[in-house]
Design an enzyme around this catalytic site. Structure first.
Site: not given
Length: 364
Positions: A328-329
Site C-alpha cells: 500500500h506504500g
C-alpha cells in the site's frame, strides 16, 4: 452544493472514469461480446490485444513498456521455479516504484500529476498479477506448463477490467474460467448488464450524496472540530467514514465485477457491509475478497498458516500484514495500521483457541 474534496481516491477515479476509463471499459465490453459470439476460442487473445491497446492509449508507449518489462522480468525469473526467488523479484520490482530518481523520470513522461499517479497505481496492481502468475508457474508440474505460457501471462496481466485498480483475481481462477467455453446468450447477458448498471448507478448516487452532504473527510482533515467533539461524535464520524469507504468500493469494484460477469468469469464477491462485521478476521475475509484470496494462497498458507505451531501462525500472519502494508506504500502510518490489524487478528484467534478448550467450555 459543493462536494467534499478531501477524499482523493473517489475524486480521482470518478474524474478518470468520466474522461476515458469508462469509454475504454465500454470498448472492452464490445470486443468481449463480439469475440464470445463469433470466435469464443480466441476470446483470451482478443481481450489481450484490446487490453494492450487500451494501456498504450492511456499510459503512452513508455507506461506500456514499463508494464510489459515487469511482466517479462517476472516470467524470466519464474523459469527457475523457486518461490523465494519469485517473491524477491516481485518485492524488488515493487520497490522501484519508490526510488526518487525513478519517480522523477516517470513524472517527466506526463503533462499532469494525475497521469503519473495512474501509471503508479496501475503498476502496483500489475505487480500482484505478475506475482500470482509467477508463483503458479513455480508450483505447476512440467506437463502443465503449456497453460502457463508467456502469452497467457500477457492475457492475464493486460486484462482490462481489473487493469488499473483491481479487484484482484488469482491466475489459477482466471485461467480456468477463461478457458471454459460456455453457451453464449445475448438475452441473458443483456439482463445481467441492465441489472448491474442499475445497481452500480444506485451505489454511485449514494456515494455522491454522502460526499456532498456529510463532509466526513473535510472534518478529519482539521484538528479543531475533532478536539471539540465528544467521544460519541467521534465514533459516529469513524462509522460514517468506513460506511463511505464501503459504498465507494461497491462502485469501484462493482464496475469491473460486472464486466467480469459479462466475460463469463466469476468476479470476487463485492465488499460486505462493514456494519454487519464485528471482527478483524471477518473484515479481512469479506471486504476485499480478491486480495484476501491472494494473501492466503501465496503468503499465509505457504508459510504454514493455522496448521503450523503457534509461533508459525504468528509469523505467517505477521508476514501477510507486512506485505499488505508495504504494497500500500510502506509509509509509517501503514506499518502502524498493519501492526494493529495483526494484533486484532491474533487476539481474536487466540481467544477462539482458549474458548475451544473443553475445560473452559465446561466452566462457561
Amino acid at each position: 452544493m459543493p462536494q467534499d474534496p478531501m477524499d482523493f481516491e473517489w475524486s480521482y477515479w470518478i474524474e478518470w472514469g468520466r474522461e476515458r476509463i469508462l469509454w475504454l471499459l465500454a470498448g472492452h465490453l464490445l470486443v468481449s461480446q463480439m469475440s464470445r459470439l463469433l470466435v469464443e476460442k480466441y476470446k483470451p487473445w482478443c481481450l489481450m490485444v484490446y487490453g494492450m491497446a487500451a494501456c498504450w492509449s492511456l499510459l503512452g508507449i513508455k507506461g506500456f513498456a514499463v508494464i510489459l518489462l515487469h511482466a517479462a522480468i517476472s516470467f524470466a525469473v519464474a523459469q527457475f521455479q523457486l518461490s523465494l526467488l519469485t517473491w524477491l523479484c516481485s518485492l524488488i520490482l515493487l520497490s522501484t516504484l519508490r526510488i526518487p530518481a525513478v519517480e522523477e523520470t516517470k513524472r517527466k513522461w506526463y503533462d499532469t500529476e494525475n497521469e503519473y499517479y495512474l501509471l503508479l497505481f496501475t503498476v502496483s496492481v500489475r505487480c500482484l498479477f505478475c506475482t500470482s502468475f509467477s508463483l503458479e508457474y513455480c508450483w505447476h508440474a512440467p506437463t502443465q506448463k503449456s497453460s502457463l505460457s508467456f502469452p497467457w501471462m500477457l492475457a492475464y496481466v493486460f486484462y482490462y477490467p481489473t487493469f488499473h485498480n483491481g479487484p484482484l483475481v488469482n491466475f489459477d481462477e482466471f485461467s480456468k474460467q477463461m478457458r471454459r467455453q460456455e453457451a453464449f446468450s445475448v438475452k441473458t447477458n443483456l439482463s445481467i448488464l441492465i441489472v448491474g448498471i442499475i445497481r452500480i448507478f444506485f451505489w454511485w448516487c449514494l456515494a455522491e450524496l454522502m460526499i456532498h452532504l456529510m463532509y466526513i473527510h473535510a472534518l478529519y482533515s482539521s484538528a479543531l472540530p475533532l478536539e471539540s467533539a465528544s467521544y460519541w461524535a467521534l465514533g459516529g464520524l469513524a462509522l460514517a467514514q468506513v460506511l463511505f469507504f464501503y459504498v465507494k468500493y461497491l462502485v469501484l469494484y462493482g464496475v469491473p465485477g460486472l464486466l467480469l460477469q459479462m466475460d463469463g468469469l466469476k468476479p470476487p464477491t463485492l465488499p460486505r457491509c462493514v456494519s454487519l462485521m464485528h471482527s478483524f478476521t471477518e473484515m479481512w475475509r469479506s471486504f476485499d475478497v480478491g486480495l484476501h484470496r491472494f494473501l492466503v494462497r501465496y503468503i499465509y498458507v505457504p508459510m504454514g498458516g493455522s496448521q503450523s505451531s503457534l509461533l508459525g501462525t504468528l509469523l505467517s500472519t505477521a508476514l501477510t500484514f507486512a506485505f499488505v502494508s508495504y504494497w500500500h506504500g510502506g509509509q509509517s502510518y501503514l506499518w502502524y495500521w498493519g501492526a494493529l490489524n495483526w494484533l486484532g487478528v491474533i487476539v481474536e484467534n487466540g481467544t477462539k483457541r482458549i474458548l475451544s478448550i473443553s475445560l473452559i467450555q465446561d466452566l462457561i
